[in-house]
Write an enzyme that holds these catalytic residues in place. Structure first.
Site, PDB file in Angstrom:
ATOM      1  N   CYS A   1      -9.372  -9.814  -0.615  1.00 31.82           N
ATOM      2  CA  CYS A   1      -8.335 -10.502  -1.394  1.00 31.82           C
ATOM      3  C   CYS A   1      -8.830 -11.811  -2.004  1.00 31.82           C
ATOM      4  O   CYS A   1      -8.428 -12.177  -3.107  1.00 31.82           O
ATOM      5  CB  CYS A   1      -7.117 -10.804  -0.519  1.00 31.82           C
ATOM      6  SG  CYS A   1      -6.258  -9.310  -0.013  1.00 31.82           S
ATOM      7  N   HIS A   2      -9.674 -12.546  -1.277  1.00 29.94           N
ATOM      8  CA  HIS A   2     -10.042 -13.895  -1.745  1.00 29.94           C
ATOM      9  C   HIS A   2     -11.383 -13.928  -2.466  1.00 29.94           C
ATOM     10  O   HIS A   2     -11.724 -14.946  -3.057  1.00 29.94           O
ATOM     11  CB  HIS A   2     -10.072 -14.865  -0.560  1.00 29.94           C
ATOM     12  CG  HIS A   2      -8.756 -14.965   0.156  1.00 29.94           C
ATOM     13  ND1 HIS A   2      -7.724 -15.766  -0.306  1.00 29.94           N
ATOM     14  CD2 HIS A   2      -8.281 -14.352   1.268  1.00 29.94           C
ATOM     15  CE1 HIS A   2      -6.681 -15.644   0.516  1.00 29.94           C
ATOM     16  NE2 HIS A   2      -6.994 -14.785   1.479  1.00 29.94           N
TER      17      HIS A   2
ATOM     18  N   HIS B   1      -5.685  -4.100 -10.118  1.00 30.76           N
ATOM     19  CA  HIS B   1      -5.862  -3.626  -8.745  1.00 30.76           C
ATOM     20  C   HIS B   1      -5.713  -2.102  -8.687  1.00 30.76           C
ATOM     21  O   HIS B   1      -6.597  -1.378  -9.081  1.00 30.76           O
ATOM     22  CB  HIS B   1      -4.880  -4.350  -7.824  1.00 30.76           C
ATOM     23  CG  HIS B   1      -5.195  -4.193  -6.374  1.00 30.76           C
ATOM     24  ND1 HIS B   1      -6.245  -4.822  -5.763  1.00 30.76           N
ATOM     25  CD2 HIS B   1      -4.601  -3.466  -5.410  1.00 30.76           C
ATOM     26  CE1 HIS B   1      -6.302  -4.486  -4.485  1.00 30.76           C
ATOM     27  NE2 HIS B   1      -5.300  -3.649  -4.248  1.00 30.76           N
TER      28      HIS B   1
ATOM     29  N   CYS C   1     -11.288 -10.955   4.916  1.00 31.39           N
ATOM     30  CA  CYS C   1     -10.772 -11.880   3.896  1.00 31.39           C
ATOM     31  C   CYS C   1     -11.290 -11.613   2.475  1.00 31.39           C
ATOM     32  O   CYS C   1     -10.587 -11.863   1.496  1.00 31.39           O
ATOM     33  CB  CYS C   1     -11.113 -13.329   4.255  1.00 31.39           C
ATOM     34  SG  CYS C   1     -11.022 -13.714   6.024  1.00 31.39           S
TER      35      CYS C   1
ATOM     36  N   HIS D   1       2.418  -3.279  -6.202  1.00 32.88           N
ATOM     37  CA  HIS D   1       1.369  -2.535  -5.480  1.00 32.88           C
ATOM     38  C   HIS D   1       1.736  -1.059  -5.542  1.00 32.88           C
ATOM     39  O   HIS D   1       2.409  -0.538  -4.646  1.00 32.88           O
ATOM     40  CB  HIS D   1       1.265  -3.020  -4.027  1.00 32.88           C
ATOM     41  CG  HIS D   1       0.026  -2.501  -3.341  1.00 32.88           C
ATOM     42  ND1 HIS D   1      -0.053  -1.231  -2.822  1.00 32.88           N
ATOM     43  CD2 HIS D   1      -1.179  -3.074  -3.110  1.00 32.88           C
ATOM     44  CE1 HIS D   1      -1.266  -1.058  -2.294  1.00 32.88           C
ATOM     45  NE2 HIS D   1      -1.960  -2.166  -2.449  1.00 32.88           N
TER      46      HIS D   1
ATOM     47  N   MET E   1      -0.273 -11.890   3.006  1.00 31.65           N
ATOM     48  CA  MET E   1      -1.450 -12.108   3.855  1.00 31.65           C
ATOM     49  C   MET E   1      -1.112 -11.690   5.290  1.00 31.65           C
ATOM     50  O   MET E   1      -0.089 -12.099   5.843  1.00 31.65           O
ATOM     51  CB  MET E   1      -1.832 -13.595   3.831  1.00 31.65           C
ATOM     52  CG  MET E   1      -2.773 -13.919   4.959  1.00 31.65           C
ATOM     53  SD  MET E   1      -3.948 -15.172   4.577  1.00 31.65           S
ATOM     54  CE  MET E   1      -4.526 -15.513   6.230  1.00 31.65           C
TER      55      MET E   1
END
Ligand code: DHE
Length: 544
Positions: free
Chosen positions: A52-53, A332, A49, A374, A92
Site C-alpha cells: 500500500c505505501h 488498482h 506495508c 475496491h 489499514m
C-alpha cells in the site's frame, strides 16, 4: 533448457543483508537501529506495508511514510505505534490488535519508519533465468484431461502457508496442495483453462497443469521481488502461448512462455506521472487483463496513472508494442464489462473508476464513485431497467456503486452511477463482490470492517431489486473473516473463504445458490488462511 536447483529466498533475502541502519543526520531525531533490527524491519515492511505505501514509501493506496512525510504530519514514535496497532477506518489493517505484530515489532517498525528507506534491490536477467525451473517438460505432459470435471476445478489460495489447493468443484475432493511460495496473491487460467497460474507476493510465478491425474506445478520462475498480477494470452491463435507478470518491484512487466514459463523479455514501467509529468521511479503494475478481441494485455500502471495496452503479437520477433493511455492515478483492481469491450479499473485514492475502451484503444470515461473503490473484478448484471451494469464495492464506505456500461443501447445510463446499494451497519471494509449470470444474487463481503460481526458476514442482495435478501454468517466453529466469493461453473453454488490466522485451521463454506443454505463445508488441518478462490470456467471466460 536451464534447470535451477536454487531455492527462492524471501524478497529482501540476501540482497538486503548488507544494508545497515542509515546514519542519522541528527542523532536526536533519527532512532538508531542495529543491523539485525534493520534487516528484520525491512522484511516486515515488505511483507505487510510495501503493497500500500510503496517500497520507496512515497505512498499510493496508503499515505507516504518517508521520515519527512511523517514529521510533516507531526507523527512521533507513540503516534506511529498507535496507527500500526489499531489500523485506520480507511482500510489499514490493525496489525497489533490482530496479533500479527507484537508490541516489540510495532516499536521496531515505528523507529524504522523514521529512518530513510533502504534502497530496494534489483534483480538481474541472469537471476531470473537461474530461478526458472521446469518440473514436467511439455512433451511429458498428458494429452487429454485425466478428470472429466476439470473445468469445474477450483484453485484456492492458502495465503500465509504459501500454497494453492486444487479442489474438484463437482465432488468437493481435495486433489492436491501445491507448494507455490510466499503469499500467493491471485490465480488466473490460460485461455483453454488447462493451465492455472499463480503469482506470489515474492514475484514467483507457478503454472499448474490441471490435466494431470494429480494436478501439480509443472514450472516456476521468480521474475521480480514483489508482484500482484499475472495473465495469459487469450486471443485466438495465441492460446496458452504467453503469460505476463505485473511487478511492483522492480517496477516492470515480464513476458514468459505460457507452458514452460521461460523468461522471454521484460520492460520497465518507471515513467512520468500522467498529470504533472514528473518522474516516478516506483510506477508499479497493478491489475492486468487479457483482451479476447485483440492480441493485447491491459496493464494498469498504478502511480503513473496510465493504462498500457501491450500488444504481444510480435513478441517472438523481439517487438512489444505499447499503447499508452492517460487515465488517473493509483490504478488498482478492475474487470471487464459484460460485453468485454470496456475495462473498468479503480483509481482508488481518487475515488474514481476509469473506463478504457479496448476496441478504440482510448479512455472512454472517468466515473466518480465513493471512498476507495475496491471492485476486485467487479460484478456484471444485465438489469431489466438499466441494461448492462458493472458494480463495485468500497473499502472506505458502506455502499456499492453500479455503473451503466452500454453506451449504444442505454446511452442515458452509460458511465454514470445508476444505483447506489446501501449495506447495513457502519463503515466500509468491503473487498470483493461477485455474481454469476445464472444467479439471482449479488454477494458482498466486509473483511476490513472493524466490527467483528460485519467481518464475518456475507451480504446477499437481489440482483434486480437490489434489496438485501439475507446476511450469511460464518459458523462460530471457524475463527476468521469472511472473504472473497466465487461461483461454480453453473452458478448453482458459491464458495466463501474463512480467512483466519496461519496457526488455526478454518474452512471454505459452500452455499446453495437457490436456497442460500450452507450445503457443504470444506475443512481439515490443511485449510489455513484461505483467501481468493478461482473456478476454472469462470476465470477462463472472465465471468463475474
Ligand atoms: Fe490484493 C487482486 C494488489 C491486499 C487478496 N490485489 C489484486 C489486484 C491487485 C492487488 C493489483 C488485481 C490483480 C489483477 O486482477 O490482475 N492487494 C493488492 C495490494 O497492493 C494490497 C492492497 C496490499 C498488499 O500488500 O498486497 C492487496 N489483496 C490484499 C489482501 O490483503 C488480500 C485480501 C489477501 C492477500 O492475499 O493479501 C488480497 N487481491 C486479493 C485477491 C485478489 C486481489 C483474492 C483477486 C480477486 C479476484 O477475484 O480476481
Amino acid at each position: 533448457m536451464k534447470v535451477a536447483k536454487k531455492l527462492f529466498t524471501g524478497l529482501v533475502g540476501a540482497a538486503l543483508l548488507s544494508i545497515t541502519a542509515s546514519s542519522p543526520a541528527n542523532a536526536d531525531e533519527v532512532p538508531h537501529l542495529t543491523k539485525e533490527e534493520m534487516k528484520k524491519a525491512s522484511q516486515i515492511y515488505f511483507d505487510r506495508c510495501a503493497g500500500c505505501h510503496g517500497m520507496l514509501r512515497k505512498g499510493a493506496t496508503g499515505p507516504a511514510l518517508t521520515p519527512e512525510a511523517l514529521k510533516e504530519r507531526g507523527l512521533n514514535i507513540p503516534a506511529i505505534e498507535a496507527f500500526i496497532y489499531n489500523g485506520t477506518p480507511g482500510g489499514m489493517p490493525d496489525w497489533g490488535k490482530q496479533g500479527v505484530l507484537t508490541k516489540e515489532e510495532i516499536n521496531l517498525m515505528a523507529r524504522f519508519l523514521l529512518n530513510e528507506p533502504p534502497p530496494p534491490p534489483l534483480l538481474s536477467w541472469k537471476q531470473i533465468n537461474d530461478s526458472w525451473e521446469v518440473f514436467v517438460p511439455v512433451e511429458k505432459r498428458p494429452t487429454k484431461p485425466a478428470n472429466p470435471n476439470w473445468k469445474n476445478f477450483f484453485g484456492v489460495i492458502l495465503r500465509d502457508v504459501g500454497k494453492v489447493a486444487i479442489i474438484d468443484g463437482t465432488t468437493k475432493e481435495l486433489l492436491n496442495i501445491v507448494n507455490t511460495g510466499f503469499a500467493v496473491h491471485i490465480l488466473r487460467t490460460s485461455s483453454t483453462g488447462r493451465y492455472m497460474y499463480s503469482i506470489g507476493r515474492d514475484g514467483k510465478a507457478t503454472v499448474i497443469d490441471l490435466w494431470m491425474e494429480k494436478p501439480d506445478k509443472v514450472a516456476e520462475v521468480k521474475v521480480c521481488y514483489d508482484a500482484r498480477s499475472i495473465d495469459t494470452s487469450k486471443y485466438h491463435g495465441y492460446e496458452d502461448k504467453y503469460a505476463v507478470v505485473g511487478c511492483y518491484w522492480p517496477p516492470s512487466f515480464v513476458i514468459i512462455d505460457g507452458k514452460t514459463l521461460k523468461p522471454i523479455t521484460r520492460h520497465s514501467t518507471s515513467d512520468y506521472y500522467y498529470d504533472t509529468k514528473d518522474y516516478v521511479r516506483e510506477a508499479r503494475v497493478a491489475s492486468i487483463v487479457s483482451s479476447h478481441y485483440d492480441p493485447l494485455w491491459v496493464l494498469n500502471i498504478k502511480e503513473a496513472g496510465q493504462v498500457w495496452l501491450v500488444d504481444y503479437s510480435k513478441v517472438d520477433k523481439g517487438t512489444v508494442k505499447v499503447h499508452m493511455i492517460d487515465a488517473e492515478r493509483y490504478l488498482h483492481d478492475g474487470g471487464w464489462d459484460l460485453s468485454k469491450r470496456y475495462f473498468l479499473v479503480a483509481a482508488n485514492m481518487r475515488n474514481k473508476i476509469v473506463v478504457i475502451d479496448t476496441k478504440d484503444k482510448e479512455l472512454e470515461a472517468i466515473v466518480e464513485v465513493g471512498t476507495k473503490p475496491h471492485p476486485g473484478r467487479g460484478a456484471n448484471i444485465d438489469h431489466p431497467k438499466f441494461g448492462p451494469i458493472w458494480c463495485t464495492g468500497h473499502i472506505g464506505e458502506n455502499r456499492i456503486a453500479c455503473i451503466g456500461t452500454d453506451p449504444e443501447k442505454h446511452p442515458d445510463n452509460a458511465w454514470k452511477v445508476v444505483k447506489w446499494i446501501e449495506m447495513p451497519g457502519v463503515g466500509g471494509g468491503n473487498l470483493f463482490i461477485k455474481t454469476h449470470p445464472n444467479s439471482k444474487w449479488l454477494l458482498a463481503d466486509r473483511p476490513l470492517n472493524p466490527d467483528k460481526e460485519l467481518q464475518r458476514s456475507i451480504f446477499v442482495f437481489d440482483k434486480n431489486s437490489f434489496e438485501l435478501v439475507k446476511t450469511l454468517k460464518v459458523p462460530k466453529d471457524f475463527p476468521g473473516r469472511a472473504v472473497h466469493e466465487e461461483y461454480d461453473e453453473n452458478g448453482s453454488e458459491f464458495w466463501i473463504s474463512v480467512w483466519g490466522r496461519k496457526d488455526q485451521p478454518t474452512a471454505i463454506l459452500i452455499y446453495d445458490d437457490e436456497t442460500l443454505k450452507l450445503k457443504h463445508i470444506i475443512k481439515g488441518d490443511w485449510v489455513r488462511t484461505p483467501t481468493g478462490k478461482f473456478n476454472v470456467t469462470n476465470t477462463m471466460k472472465d465471468i463475474y
